[in-house]
Design an enzyme around this catalytic site. Sequence first.
Site, PDB file in Angstrom:
ATOM      1  N   THR A 173      -8.664   6.941  -4.530  1.00 53.40           N
ATOM      2  CA  THR A 173      -8.613   8.383  -4.320  1.00 53.40           C
ATOM      3  C   THR A 173      -9.989   8.888  -3.908  1.00 53.40           C
ATOM      4  OG1 THR A 173      -6.805   8.744  -5.889  1.00 53.40           O
ATOM      5  CG2 THR A 173      -8.198  10.641  -5.401  1.00 53.40           C
ATOM      6  N   PHE A 175     -12.450  12.065  -3.671  1.00 50.49           N
ATOM      7  CA  PHE A 175     -12.720  13.359  -4.274  1.00 50.49           C
ATOM      8  C   PHE A 175     -13.839  14.045  -3.502  1.00 50.49           C
ATOM      9  CE2 PHE A 175     -10.885  10.798  -7.586  1.00 50.49           C
ATOM     10  CZ  PHE A 175     -10.191  11.671  -8.420  1.00 50.49           C
TER      11      PHE A 175
END
Length: 285
Positions: A173, A175
């Site tokens: 992921t 960010f």
Amino acid sequence: MSSTTISYQGEPGANSHIICAQAYPDWTTLPCASFEEAFAAVNDGRAALAMIPIENSIAGRVADIHHLIPTSGLHIVAEHFLPIHFQLMALPGTPIEALRTVHSHVHALGQCRKIIRRLGLKAVVAGDTAGAAREAAEAGDPSRGALAPAMAAGVYGLDILARDVEDESHNTTRFVVFSPDAVPIPPDLGPTVTSFIFRVRNIPAALYKALGGFATNGVNMSKLESYMVEGQFSATQFYAEVDGHPKDPGLARALDELAYFSRELRIIGTYPAHPFREMTRLAAE
């Protein structure tokens, strides 16, 4: 303003909590129930920064974020990447054979299909991975498991029954960090990313013409996403990311050309490219 507090969406032990602790180990973390609340915490002074997931290598873009960015009034000042690992956890002393259901965020359930199918578990959607772990601890039901990061097992006193159960090893992921103020960086700092939003003018081939400057000036566009504005099918806004600094001659010319064909152009942030990008590129070669 709390100068060393960073907000995130989720409960303690969530992936957003983990990346906050890794990137800002000396800061206080502020869990928030929603992305809107995490942004609001920065705007009203409860936090200095917000750590927000923007995309996942399997699930794609994080829903709602691109709608919130234009109205947040905040600036992207950094990016971070977190390899995602899910642990199957349950009440202390629970054998894995006793599980009947497994609870987690919808993305986590979708990314751990193999073990769910192998164990014959019923998947139940929860609002958050760490929240699923907390609810499993509170329920006191030994047939109830949760898929969550390892930190959540420690926070809520659960046993990990199976480790790193995600289907794909490349699950990562990305960010981005939001701040109330832009942080200027020099053009010669090194690899840089520039994020911006724009709306093209309502003329034929406007998007084609608007983006032509990036090709002719040799600027790599790593992301281009569209979404409706205010529910109107005829009003489209774009979120884009390119390699480079707005003061680089090529990117400056490309942005000028984009501005000419756009009703709106706003740079959301210019920030250092995380080393993970180069590591991923080298691994793919």
